[in-house]
Write a protein that holds these residues in place. Structure first.
Motif, PDB file in Angstrom:
ATOM      1  N   TYR A  83       0.812  -1.216   0.000  1.00 20.86           N
ATOM      2  CA  TYR A  83       0.000   0.000   0.000  1.00 20.86           C
ATOM      3  C   TYR A  83       0.845   1.265   0.000  1.00 20.86           C
ATOM      4  CZ  TYR A  83       0.928   1.151   4.900  1.00 20.86           C
ATOM      5  OH  TYR A  83       1.534   1.518   6.075  1.00 20.86           O
TER       6      TYR A  83
ATOM      7  N   ASP B 219       2.586  -5.539   2.385  1.00 21.99           N
ATOM      8  CA  ASP B 219       2.006  -5.294   3.697  1.00 21.99           C
ATOM      9  C   ASP B 219       0.763  -6.166   3.851  1.00 21.99           C
ATOM     10  OD1 ASP B 219       3.877  -2.962   4.125  1.00 21.99           O
ATOM     11  OD2 ASP B 219       2.750  -2.243   2.391  1.00 21.99           O
TER      12      ASP B 219
ATOM     13  N   TYR C 212      -3.206  -6.665   5.487  1.00 18.39           N
ATOM     14  CA  TYR C 212      -4.418  -6.193   6.164  1.00 18.39           C
ATOM     15  C   TYR C 212      -5.159  -7.398   6.720  1.00 18.39           C
ATOM     16  CZ  TYR C 212      -8.482  -3.278   7.227  1.00 18.39           C
ATOM     17  OH  TYR C 212      -9.482  -2.596   7.877  1.00 18.39           O
TER      18      TYR C 212
ATOM     19  N   SER D 228      -8.743  -8.478   8.546  1.00 18.16           N
ATOM     20  CA  SER D 228     -10.123  -8.136   8.896  1.00 18.16           C
ATOM     21  C   SER D 228     -10.575  -8.996  10.062  1.00 18.16           C
ATOM     22  CB  SER D 228     -11.030  -8.370   7.682  1.00 18.16           C
ATOM     23  OG  SER D 228     -12.397  -8.323   8.053  1.00 18.16           O
TER      24      SER D 228
ATOM     25  N   ASN E  77      -9.845  -3.841  12.988  1.00 17.74           N
ATOM     26  CA  ASN E  77      -8.999  -4.479  11.985  1.00 17.74           C
ATOM     27  C   ASN E  77      -7.567  -3.963  12.112  1.00 17.74           C
ATOM     28  OD1 ASN E  77     -11.332  -5.733  10.985  1.00 17.74           O
ATOM     29  ND2 ASN E  77     -11.782  -3.964   9.688  1.00 17.74           N
ATOM     30  N   ARG E  78      -6.665  -4.687  11.460  1.00 15.63           N
ATOM     31  CA  ARG E  78      -5.253  -4.313  11.540  1.00 15.63           C
ATOM     32  C   ARG E  78      -4.682  -4.101  10.135  1.00 15.63           C
ATOM     33  NH1 ARG E  78      -3.276  -5.459  16.788  1.00 15.63           N
ATOM     34  NH2 ARG E  78      -4.248  -7.213  17.874  1.00 15.63           N
ATOM     35  N   LEU E  79      -3.788  -3.148  10.026  1.00 12.18           N
ATOM     36  CA  LEU E  79      -2.953  -3.003   8.840  1.00 12.18           C
ATOM     37  C   LEU E  79      -1.510  -3.130   9.301  1.00 12.18           C
ATOM     38  CD1 LEU E  79      -2.321  -2.471   5.903  1.00 12.18           C
ATOM     39  CD2 LEU E  79      -2.615  -0.019   6.325  1.00 12.18           C
TER      40      LEU E  79
ATOM     41  N   ARG F  53       2.104  -2.948   8.573  1.00 13.22           N
ATOM     42  CA  ARG F  53       3.105  -2.430   7.647  1.00 13.22           C
ATOM     43  C   ARG F  53       4.365  -3.289   7.745  1.00 13.22           C
ATOM     44  NH1 ARG F  53       4.992   2.680   9.813  1.00 13.22           N
ATOM     45  NH2 ARG F  53       6.537   1.332  10.830  1.00 13.22           N
TER      46      ARG F  53
ATOM     47  N   ASP G 278       1.558  -2.515  13.314  1.00  8.27           N
ATOM     48  CA  ASP G 278       0.143  -2.266  13.058  1.00  8.27           C
ATOM     49  C   ASP G 278      -0.104  -0.759  12.999  1.00  8.27           C
ATOM     50  OD1 ASP G 278      -2.606  -2.226  12.876  1.00  8.27           O
ATOM     51  OD2 ASP G 278      -2.970  -3.050  14.872  1.00  8.27           O
TER      52      ASP G 278
ATOM     53  N   ALA H 150      -3.065   0.516  11.538  1.00  5.64           N
ATOM     54  CA  ALA H 150      -4.464   0.699  11.143  1.00  5.64           C
ATOM     55  C   ALA H 150      -5.091   1.908  11.811  1.00  5.64           C
ATOM     56  CB  ALA H 150      -5.261  -0.564  11.457  1.00  5.64           C
TER      57      ALA H 150
ATOM     58  N   GLN I  10      -9.170   1.075  10.470  1.00  7.31           N
ATOM     59  CA  GLN I  10      -9.486  -0.042  11.351  1.00  7.31           C
ATOM     60  C   GLN I  10     -10.949  -0.480  11.275  1.00  7.31           C
ATOM     61  OE1 GLN I  10      -9.066   3.087  12.203  1.00  7.31           O
ATOM     62  NE2 GLN I  10      -9.907   3.614  14.217  1.00  7.31           N
TER      63      GLN I  10
ATOM     64  N   LEU J 275      -8.253  -0.153  -0.770  1.00  8.15           N
ATOM     65  CA  LEU J 275      -8.622  -1.193   0.176  1.00  8.15           C
ATOM     66  C   LEU J 275     -10.135  -1.213   0.333  1.00  8.15           C
ATOM     67  CD1 LEU J 275      -7.506  -3.240   2.305  1.00  8.15           C
ATOM     68  CD2 LEU J 275      -7.384  -1.320   3.905  1.00  8.15           C
TER      69      LEU J 275
END
Length: 700
Positions: A381, A388, A390, A392, A398-400, A402, A411, A413, A419, A440
């Motif tokens: 991203y 990276d 993501y 759900s 939620n988490r992203l 990196r 994380d 997000a 999130q 996303l």
């Protein structure tokens, strides 16, 4: 593996909370016991028995129990809510009887396509007639301002559709008008040809992968069902317009169960392997082994789960994602497991060791999540060259994650405000607006049928909306949901994206529902209008199937340059199985190109590669089309081969490929339109593939 799965199947009748019969057996014994019961206790027992029988598919037994409960209820001085609740429950059972007798036993291509018409109208009519009477009583008791009344109104209209008496047969105050169901754009109708091709197996919830498993250039179909007593199905594309089931010949016999499937060439040997995911939703009872199926290149599979090091820990899951997170040229694997309350099932990140084995490095990488994982997607991203992740989570932030480039993740997000939604399920990275930056999409798993009814009635509804986050390519996101027209009540499970109309922009198809039998909400098609907004084309397209949609794949099964859609259908309970669907694309007259990429320094599947096509239209206008290899939903699998719609392009000016490994880039010019090409990383010229169009034929 087969011995473990046999043991799970053996225990399922007594242990599985969804497919097991133990609850119904226990309740029957209590009903048959001679001990006297109070009217209230008997009433509660009859309701529980009816529910258990209905879930098993014993519809008449369920109806009998609910009607007996009606008689007992009369002596209990029930409230209006109690009366309405029982009538609703009985109506659902009657509607289910109609579905079993018509849509399942006399299944045809129009069965359960919303709004139901033509051959989808029921021949055996008693179930829907009785259901309509029940739902009309519920609306009369609760009114249409009550969520329960709205839900009954929706099902009342569905019941009349199955009878061929909608809309005029529905009382005006309870009617969904036909005009409310009209798509706002013209869109050709896609026909369900699965019954013609023998692809309409009856399954419970499951997954699908459409891929060329035997290397003949034709896309085959592999499906699964989460029922521990049901097999997978492998359909080989013959190239003569037909599919032949070869499950046993492919070595898949005895590999039962599996709610989702994800494919990749994990061992870099040039063919596509498959991961089968099991145990989702079952908590501690879902400690089922997954299966890693190694393909020998001829469409024959060997279960190598334990040999590969993926079988040491069994945890409930239905989601996984392949990516080369450490950029060493082979594919790693993230498996999203389901933690809930005191039950802990950390997610797993398996680093590919390059020798056919994997090592779980999730703890060291900081990606164990420890939440109720329902979707995962890899994508770069922030355009820094590494993928990276993501994640759900249902009923949780939620988490992203990196990728920090050193084997660890952070994380971000909350920091990036991605999130939400709190009630989410599938997820994917994609480039919906063709600007070269990954976006996303995180659909919400929250809307009920009352919300769907309110939407069609033009009323406000209370539900958590999905999120479309527009990426800027530099690591930032903007919430574009409202501007894109995606604040719509949906409850997707299986889902996917693909360019259905061939204009170069990716469309959305959502398989909707939940385990409840009443959740008959149409699967939804959103058509992308030039990367600016999405338009609901569900009704016009004929893709509004009312049954529970799970694994979805966009794939060019007939080699004609446009994408067909396979939808694996079926609910959670044995009584809610349904026939899978294949919708044939009628074609839009657009130009296209099909690209099969093969990594050499990068992973062989080229998962993570970025394609940038520059095309020119007849008026001299130049524009870009972007794709990412491996891009598909977390619940459903598109082929790795990229079939890319180019709209009305008259020339392909250039194709730029950014391969997954840093520093590996190539440009090609003067590529042909309407052609299939194989491109090997580092080679000077693509190879043009022989590609014969296949006319999918009807069986006699």
């Amino acid at each position: 593996m087969r011995a473990l799965l046999r043991e799970i199947a053996h225990r399922a009748p007594d242990e599985n909370p969804y497919t097991g019969s133990h609850r119904a057996r226990e309740l029957r014994a209590r009903l048959d016991a001679p001990a006297p019961q109070s009217p209230q206790a008997l009433y509660d027992l009859l309701l529980s028995t009816g529910q258990a029988e209905l879930r098993l598919g014993n519809v008449q037994r369920a109806i009998d129990a609910y009607r007996a409960a009606e008689r007992v209820q009369a002596s209990l001085k029930p409230s209006i809510q109690d009366r309405a609740r029982l009538q609703h429950t009985l109506g659902v059972a009657w509607l289910q009887l109609g579905e079993r007798q018509n849509c399942c036993q006399d299944h045809n291509a129009e069965s359960c396509i919303f709004p139901i018409q033509g051959a989808g109208i029921h021949i055996h009519r008693r179930g829907s007639r009785e259901a309509a009477a029940c739902f009309e009583r519920v609306v009369g008791l609760l009114g249409t301002d009550d969520p329960g009344g709205l839900a009954a109104l929706w099902l009342l209209n569905v019941a009349h559709m199955t009878l061929g008496t909608w809309p005029r047969g529905v009382p005006k105050a309870m009617r969904l008008e036909a005009e409310a169901l009209t798509s706002s754009i013209d869109f050709p109708r896609l026909l369900n040809i699965a019954p013609d091709l023998g692809l309409h197996t009856a399954d419970l919830a499951g997954g699908v992968v459409v891929e060329d498993f035997d290397g003949d250039g034709l896309l085959d179909i592999l499906t699964s069902s989460w029922d521990p007593l049901r097999p997978m199905h492998y359909f080989r594309n013959t190239g003569t317009g037909d599919f032949v089931e070869q499950t046993e010949a492919a070595g898949l016999g005895g590999l039962y169960g599996g709610l989702n499937l994800k494919q990749a060439d994990y061992d870099n040997d040039g063919d596509v392997d498959v991961l089968v995911l099991r145990g989702a939703w079952l908590m501690a009872a879902g400690r089922h082994p997954n299966s890693l199926l190694r393909n020998d290149g001829k469409g024959h599979f060997e279960d190598v789960t334990f040999k590969a090091g993926l079988g040491d820990v069994h945890a409930p899951t239905q989601v996984a994602g392949w990516a080369d997170f450490d950029l060493d040229g082979d594919l790693d694997l993230y498996i999203g497991n389901e933690s809930h309350g005191s039950f802990r099932a950390p997610c797993q990140l398996f680093r590919n060791d390059g020798d056919g084995t994997f090592t779980d490095v999730a703890a060291a990488a900081g990606v164990q999540n420890d939440r109720f994982t329902k979707g995962v997607s890899w994508g770069d991203y922030d355009s820094d060259g590494d993928p990276d992740l993501y994640v759900s989570n249902h009923t949780g932030a939620n988490r992203l994650y990196r990728n920090d480039g050193d084997g660890t993740f952070t994380d971000v997000a909350v920091a990036l405000d991605v999130q939400h939604p709190h009630h989410s399920f599938p997820v994917w990275f994609w480039d919906y607006d063709n600007d070269g930056a990954l976006d996303l999409y995180v659909p919400s798993y929250h809307a009920e049928i009352a919300d769907v009814a309110a939407h069609y009635l033009g009323r406000p509804a209370k539900y958590e909306p999905s999120r479309l986050y527009r990426g800027d390519g530099r690591g930032g996101f903007t919430d574009a949901t409202k501007d894109a027209g995606l604040r719509y009540p949906v409850r997707p499970m299986g889902s996917n994206f693909g360019d259905l109309d061939g204009d170069g922009f990716l469309d959305i198809y959502l398989g909707t529902g939940d385990p409840n039998y009443e959740s008959l909400m149409p699967n939804v098609l959103f058509v992308n209008r030039g990367g600016r907004a999405f338009v609901d084309a569900t009704v016009a397209s004929g893709l509004g199937h009312l049954q529970k949609g799970h694994g979805i794949s966009f794939a060019d099964l007939d080699n004609d340059g446009d994408l067909d859609v396979f939808n694996q259908l079926g609910g959670a309970y044995p009584g809610d199985s349904f026939h899978n669907a294949l919708y044939e694309n009628p074609g839009f007259g657009q130009r296209w190109i099909a690209l099969s990429l093969e990594g050499l320094r990068s992973n062989r599947s080229a998962i993570g590669a970025h394609l940038h096509l520059r095309v020119q239209d007849a008026d001299g206008t130049q524009r870009s089309v972007h794709r990412h290899v491996g891009g598909s939903s977390s619940f459903g699998a598109n082929p790795l081969r990229q079939t890319i719609g180019l709209g009305e392009a008259t020339q392909i000016l250039s194709l730029d490929i950014t391969w997954p490994l840093r520093g590996s880039r190539q440009r090609f010019t003067d590529l042909p339109l309407d052609a299939a090409l194989r491109i090997v990383e580092g080679t000077a010229q693509p190879e043009r593939l022989t590609r014969t169009r296949v006319a999918l034929r009807k069986r006699l």
